[in-house]
Design a protein around this motif. Structure first.
Motif, PDB file in Angstrom:
ATOM      1  N   ILE A   1      35.305  25.236 -11.373  1.00  0.00           N
ATOM      2  CA  ILE A   1      34.976  25.621 -10.013  1.00  0.00           C
ATOM      3  C   ILE A   1      33.304  25.668  -9.921  1.00  0.00           C
ATOM      4  O   ILE A   1      32.612  26.087 -10.926  1.00  0.00           O
ATOM      5  N   ALA A   2      33.048  24.914  -8.763  1.00  0.00           N
ATOM      6  CA  ALA A   2      31.474  24.925  -8.422  1.00  0.00           C
ATOM      7  C   ALA A   2      31.478  25.593  -7.267  1.00  0.00           C
ATOM      8  O   ALA A   2      32.028  25.223  -6.226  1.00  0.00           O
TER       9      ALA A   2
ATOM     10  N   ALA B   1      28.829  17.772 -12.233  1.00  0.00           N
ATOM     11  CA  ALA B   1      28.629  18.141 -13.324  1.00  0.00           C
ATOM     12  C   ALA B   1      30.125  18.768 -13.953  1.00  0.00           C
ATOM     13  O   ALA B   1      29.985  19.117 -15.183  1.00  0.00           O
ATOM     14  N   LEU B   2      30.907  19.169 -12.985  1.00  0.00           N
ATOM     15  CA  LEU B   2      32.210  19.762 -13.340  1.00  0.00           C
ATOM     16  C   LEU B   2      32.842  19.137 -14.548  1.00  0.00           C
ATOM     17  O   LEU B   2      32.835  17.891 -14.384  1.00  0.00           O
TER      18      LEU B   2
ATOM     19  N   HIS C   1      41.017  20.343   5.821  1.00  0.00           N
ATOM     20  CA  HIS C   1      41.790  19.292   5.696  1.00  0.00           C
ATOM     21  C   HIS C   1      41.430  18.486   4.533  1.00  0.00           C
ATOM     22  O   HIS C   1      41.717  17.636   4.024  1.00  0.00           O
ATOM     23  N   LEU C   2      40.179  19.310   3.528  1.00  0.00           N
ATOM     24  CA  LEU C   2      39.850  18.529   2.501  1.00  0.00           C
ATOM     25  C   LEU C   2      40.426  19.348   1.229  1.00  0.00           C
ATOM     26  O   LEU C   2      40.686  20.648   1.243  1.00  0.00           O
ATOM     27  N   GLN C   3      40.997  18.341   0.251  1.00  0.00           N
ATOM     28  CA  GLN C   3      42.093  19.125  -0.783  1.00  0.00           C
ATOM     29  C   GLN C   3      41.339  20.093  -1.639  1.00  0.00           C
ATOM     30  O   GLN C   3      41.970  20.972  -2.104  1.00  0.00           O
ATOM     31  N   HIS C   4      40.109  19.647  -2.044  1.00  0.00           N
ATOM     32  CA  HIS C   4      39.630  20.507  -3.278  1.00  0.00           C
ATOM     33  C   HIS C   4      38.564  21.378  -2.942  1.00  0.00           C
ATOM     34  O   HIS C   4      37.679  21.903  -3.517  1.00  0.00           O
TER      35      HIS C   4
ATOM     36  N   GLN D   1      39.835  20.610 -10.505  1.00  0.00           N
ATOM     37  CA  GLN D   1      38.426  20.974 -10.053  1.00  0.00           C
ATOM     38  C   GLN D   1      38.651  21.546  -8.485  1.00  0.00           C
ATOM     39  O   GLN D   1      38.904  20.872  -7.791  1.00  0.00           O
ATOM     40  N   GLN D   2      37.645  22.517  -8.349  1.00  0.00           N
ATOM     41  CA  GLN D   2      37.415  23.010  -6.925  1.00  0.00           C
ATOM     42  C   GLN D   2      35.953  23.274  -6.646  1.00  0.00           C
ATOM     43  O   GLN D   2      35.342  23.555  -7.444  1.00  0.00           O
TER      44      GLN D   2
END
Ligand code: PEP
Length: 253
Positions: free
Chosen positions: A5-6, A251-252, A57-60, A37-38
């Motif tokens: 997660i960032a 960078a995740l 509406h954005l998935q992550h 990843q979120q």
């Protein structure tokens, strides 16, 4: 793989117009985010609805509140309840940031109550912990942070614990430009995972995301996030600069 997660913590910064511009800039870029990843934006209360509208509406990508109150509703002038956050569609809330602990005297027990109400309303708490400079200098940081976890988290059962994200933030590294080395971050975050494992078992502990916070920037994010027990970052100052935060997202692991 557990969630990486960032998380941006805007704190008490930006006008509405600046906030919209920054959010638009960061979310309009192409990222190759995968299922584990979120990206989370912890924005000031007055901007929650605006930000939620932009990311819904954005998935992550998610929006977080920076705080909430421990009671359901009632005569608590100026406070914000988790039911209000839930009604906006907010899915995360930062709990126990060191600035709340320091300036608003939030205790481990009070934070435990906030965690409970977040979980009751199915909002993911990002639970902050971390030691001040004098504790680090005395070399007792492990015991200090373990006690924060014990006092605020250990009343939870296994299932509830796994709904929490932890952010380890050494206070001496927050907003100071002094970052813990990746070895220091890895060492204490592995220790915190072992503390969780001793109470809940290693399988449960392995599922918990532990973020690092404290002067994360584009230039050190990759090295910090590459550590096995560092599952991303909670980012203050650098999250106010679109290019910086976009690089941190990239960078995740
Ligand atoms: C924070 O606000 O949690 C934080 C870590 O701030 P900074 O990145 O500016 O040190």
């Amino acid at each position: 793989m557990r969630k990486q997660i960032a998380a941006a913590n805007w704190k008490m910064n930006l006008t509405l117009q600046q906030a919209e511009q920054l959010l638009d800039n960061v979310i309009s870029r192409p990222y190759n985010l995968t299922g584990h990843q979120q990206v989370v934006f912890a924005v000031p209360f007055p901007y929650l609805a605006m930000a939620q509208e932009k990311v819904k509406h954005l998935q992550h990508i998610f929006v977080a509140a920076q705080n909430c109150y421990s009671k359901k509703s009632g005569a608590y002038t100026g406070e914000v309840s988790v039911e209000m956050l839930q009604s906006l569609g907010i899915e995360f809330v930062v709990i126990g940031h060191s600035e709340r602990r320091e300036y608003f005297a939030e205790s481990n027990k009070f934070l435990a109550d906030k965690l409970d109400i977040c979980l009751e309303y199915r909002i993911t708490p990002i639970f902050c912990c971390g030691e001040p400079l004098n504790i680090r200098e005395a070399g007792t940081q492990n015991e200090y942070v373990a006690k924060q976890l014990e006092d605020s988290l250990f009343h939870l059962d296994e299932e509830a614990l796994q709904k929490i994200v932890i952010a380890y933030e050494p206070i001496w590294a927050i907003g100071t430009g002094k970052t813990a080395t990746s070895a220091q971050a890895q060492e204490i975050q592995a220790y915190l995972r072992s503390v969780l494992a001793s109470k809940y078992g290693s399988q449960v502990a392995e599922n918990i995301s532990i973020l690092y916070g404290g002067s994360v920037k584009a230039s050190n994010a990759k090295e910090l996030f590459s550590q096995p027990d560092v599952d991303g970052g909670l980012v203050g100052g650098a999250s106010l600069i679109a290019d910086e935060f976009a690089a941190i997202i990239n960078a995740l692991k």
